[in-house]
Design a protein around this motif. Structure first.
Motif, short mmCIF file in Angstrom:
data_model
loop_
_atom_site.label_atom_id
_atom_site.label_comp_id
_atom_site.label_asym_id
_atom_site.label_seq_id
_atom_site.Cartn_x
_atom_site.Cartn_y
_atom_site.Cartn_z
N THR A 1 5.59 3.08 2.18
CA THR A 1 4.86 1.91 1.69
C THR A 1 4.82 0.87 2.80
O THR A 1 5.74 0.74 3.59
CB THR A 1 5.47 1.31 0.41
OG1 THR A 1 6.81 0.89 0.67
CG2 THR A 1 5.46 2.30 -0.74
N TYR A 2 3.70 0.15 2.84
CA TYR A 2 3.44 -0.83 3.88
C TYR A 2 2.96 -2.14 3.27
O TYR A 2 2.26 -2.15 2.25
CB TYR A 2 2.35 -0.33 4.83
CG TYR A 2 2.75 0.90 5.61
CD1 TYR A 2 3.49 0.77 6.79
CD2 TYR A 2 2.42 2.17 5.19
CE1 TYR A 2 3.88 1.89 7.51
CE2 TYR A 2 2.80 3.30 5.90
CZ TYR A 2 3.54 3.15 7.07
OH TYR A 2 3.92 4.26 7.77
N LEU B 1 5.97 -1.58 7.87
CA LEU B 1 6.62 -0.59 7.01
C LEU B 1 7.59 -1.29 6.07
O LEU B 1 8.42 -2.08 6.51
CB LEU B 1 7.37 0.43 7.88
CG LEU B 1 8.17 1.50 7.14
CD1 LEU B 1 7.25 2.40 6.32
CD2 LEU B 1 8.99 2.32 8.13
N ILE B 2 7.50 -1.00 4.78
CA ILE B 2 8.42 -1.57 3.80
C ILE B 2 9.45 -0.54 3.39
O ILE B 2 10.64 -0.79 3.42
CB ILE B 2 7.66 -2.10 2.56
CG1 ILE B 2 6.80 -3.30 2.98
CG2 ILE B 2 8.62 -2.47 1.44
CD1 ILE B 2 5.93 -3.83 1.86
N GLU B 3 8.99 0.65 2.98
CA GLU B 3 9.92 1.68 2.52
C GLU B 3 9.59 3.01 3.17
O GLU B 3 8.44 3.45 3.15
CB GLU B 3 9.86 1.83 1.00
CG GLU B 3 10.86 2.84 0.46
CD GLU B 3 10.77 3.06 -1.05
OE1 GLU B 3 11.56 3.86 -1.56
OE2 GLU B 3 9.90 2.45 -1.69
N ILE C 1 0.85 -1.19 0.00
CA ILE C 1 0.00 0.00 0.00
C ILE C 1 0.89 1.25 0.00
O ILE C 1 1.99 1.24 0.55
CB ILE C 1 -1.03 0.01 1.15
CG1 ILE C 1 -0.39 0.05 2.52
CG2 ILE C 1 -1.97 -1.18 1.04
CD1 ILE C 1 -1.41 0.18 3.66
N PHE C 2 0.39 2.29 -0.66
CA PHE C 2 1.16 3.52 -0.87
C PHE C 2 0.51 4.66 -0.10
O PHE C 2 -0.70 4.88 -0.22
CB PHE C 2 1.18 3.85 -2.37
CG PHE C 2 1.82 5.17 -2.70
CD1 PHE C 2 3.18 5.28 -2.84
CD2 PHE C 2 1.02 6.30 -2.88
CE1 PHE C 2 3.77 6.51 -3.15
CE2 PHE C 2 1.60 7.53 -3.20
CZ PHE C 2 2.97 7.63 -3.32
N CYS C 3 1.32 5.37 0.70
CA CYS C 3 0.81 6.47 1.53
C CYS C 3 1.72 7.68 1.35
O CYS C 3 2.91 7.62 1.68
CB CYS C 3 0.83 6.06 3.00
SG CYS C 3 0.09 4.44 3.34
#
Length: 71
Positions: free
Chosen positions: A49-50, A57-59, A31-33
């Motif tokens: 990004t998650y 949390l990915i990035e 998912i993009f935030c």
């Protein structure tokens, strides 16, 4: 046992610096935030990004201000 719906994660309402959520996509994986510093800023300037599955949390592309997990 009841089937229930799989947990789905959404973007935190603000980042750890207090900037409110801008454009986001919770249907994508990850998912993009986006957390723009000002209205109309490119959503790819400050974002997190998650994982769609775990919420982790990915990035952190938000100067270190991404919350640790989606909600």
């Amino acid at each position: 046992s009841p089937s229930g719906t799989p947990t789905s994660y959404v973007c935190p309402a603000a980042d750890d610096a207090g900037f409110p959520l801008g454009s986001n996509d919770i249907t994508s994986s990850p998912i993009f935030c986006s957390y723009p510093a000002f209205s109309g800023e490119d959503p790819n300037d400050f974002f997190c990004t998650y994982s769609k599955v775990t919420g982790a949390l990915i990035e952190d592309h938000d100067a270190g201000f991404c919350p640790g997990s989606a909600v």
